[in-house]
Design an enzyme around this catalytic site. Structure first.
Site, PDB file in Angstrom:
ATOM      1  N   CYS A 134      -7.577  -4.314 -10.758  1.00 57.67           N
ATOM      2  CA  CYS A 134      -7.029  -3.229 -11.572  1.00 57.67           C
ATOM      3  C   CYS A 134      -6.628  -2.120 -10.602  1.00 57.67           C
ATOM      4  O   CYS A 134      -7.484  -1.426 -10.047  1.00 57.67           O
ATOM      5  CB  CYS A 134      -8.101  -2.774 -12.552  1.00 57.67           C
TER       6      CYS A 134
ATOM      7  N   CYS B  98       0.131   3.072   3.758  1.00 56.72           N
ATOM      8  CA  CYS B  98       0.552   2.486   5.045  1.00 56.72           C
ATOM      9  C   CYS B  98       1.610   1.394   4.908  1.00 56.72           C
ATOM     10  O   CYS B  98       2.086   0.867   5.897  1.00 56.72           O
ATOM     11  CB  CYS B  98      -0.658   1.946   5.792  1.00 56.72           C
TER      12      CYS B  98
ATOM     13  N   CYS C  56      -5.555   0.388   6.084  1.00 52.18           N
ATOM     14  CA  CYS C  56      -5.755   1.838   6.271  1.00 52.18           C
ATOM     15  C   CYS C  56      -6.969   2.403   5.539  1.00 52.18           C
ATOM     16  O   CYS C  56      -7.298   3.572   5.713  1.00 52.18           O
ATOM     17  CB  CYS C  56      -4.503   2.616   5.867  1.00 52.18           C
TER      18      CYS C  56
ATOM     19  N   CYS D 163      -7.337  -0.826   0.748  1.00 57.35           N
ATOM     20  CA  CYS D 163      -6.405  -1.473   1.669  1.00 57.35           C
ATOM     21  C   CYS D 163      -7.146  -1.787   2.967  1.00 57.35           C
ATOM     22  O   CYS D 163      -7.772  -0.907   3.559  1.00 57.35           O
ATOM     23  CB  CYS D 163      -5.218  -0.539   1.943  1.00 57.35           C
TER      24      CYS D 163
ATOM     25  N   CYS E  45       0.853  -1.190   0.000  1.00 58.67           N
ATOM     26  CA  CYS E  45       0.000   0.000   0.000  1.00 58.67           C
ATOM     27  C   CYS E  45       0.890   1.242   0.000  1.00 58.67           C
ATOM     28  O   CYS E  45       1.825   1.344   0.799  1.00 58.67           O
ATOM     29  CB  CYS E  45      -0.904  -0.009   1.223  1.00 58.67           C
TER      30      CYS E  45
END
Length: 148
Positions: free
Chosen positions: A135, A66, A115, A112, A63
Site C-alpha cells: 500500500c 531518488c 535512498c 526505498c 521512487c
C-alpha cells in the site's frame, strides 16, 4: 504467500545502509513540501486523493525521491484502500521492509532500498501469487509510462 510478510531488517530507515546519501536539508530542497512530508517524514496522503491511485497506464513506478524503479503496472491492483497497491516490487532488492510499531500498531513499513525514503506499508491481504498488498503513497512515486 502472506507468510512471507515480515520485516527484513531490524534497522530503521534512518540508519540502514543506502546507495543514495543526502542530508534532510538536501532532500527538503529537492522535494515538494508534500513529498518531503511523506518520503522523509513518514507521512501518509489522504486516501483516494493521490495522483496515481486511479492510474491504469502501463509503465514503471519509481521512487519519488531518488527515481529508483520500484513497481511495475502489471503488479498494480485495485485494493479499495485508497492508495496505489501492488502485489510485488519490481525486484526483491528494490524495497526494504522494516517493523513499524508507531501509533500502537504493528505494521511493516516499506522504504526505498536505494535512498531509504518512506513509501508506505505492506499487508498480508493481497492477491495471488504473493498474498501481499504493498500500500504505497502516490506522493512517494513517479510514474514512467511505457513507450508506445
Amino acid at each position: 504467500m502472506a507468510e512471507n510478510l515480515k520485516a527484513t531488517s531490524s534497522a530503521t530507515a534512518d540508519n540502514a545502509p543506502r546507495r543514495v546519501h543526502k542530508t534532510e536539508e538536501e532532500w527538503r530542497q529537492l522535494l515538494s513540501p508534500e513529498r518531503f512530508a511523506v518520503l522523509r517524514g513518514k507521512g501518509t496522503e489522504r486516501a483516494f486523493t493521490g495522483e496515481l491511485y486511479e492510474n491504469h497506464d502501463d509503465g514503471i513506478y519509481h521512487c519519488g525521491a531518488c527515481n529508483a524503479p520500484l513497481f511495475t503496472s502489471d503488479t498494480k491492483f485495485e485494493s479499495g484502500s485508497g492508495w496505489p497497491s501492488f502485489f510485488t516490487p519490481v525486484s526483491p532488492d528494490a524495497v526494504e521492509a522494516i517493523e513499524d510499531n508507531a501509533y500502537g500498531m504493528r505494521r511493516i513499513e516499506v522504504v526505498c532500498a536505494t535512498c531509504g525514503s518512506h513509501l508506505g506499508h505492506v499487508f498480508p491481504d493481497g492477491p495471488n501469487p504473493t498474498g501481499l498488498r504493498y500500500c504505497i503513497n502516490s506522493a512517494s512515486l513517479n510514474f514512467e509510462p511505457e513507450a508506445k
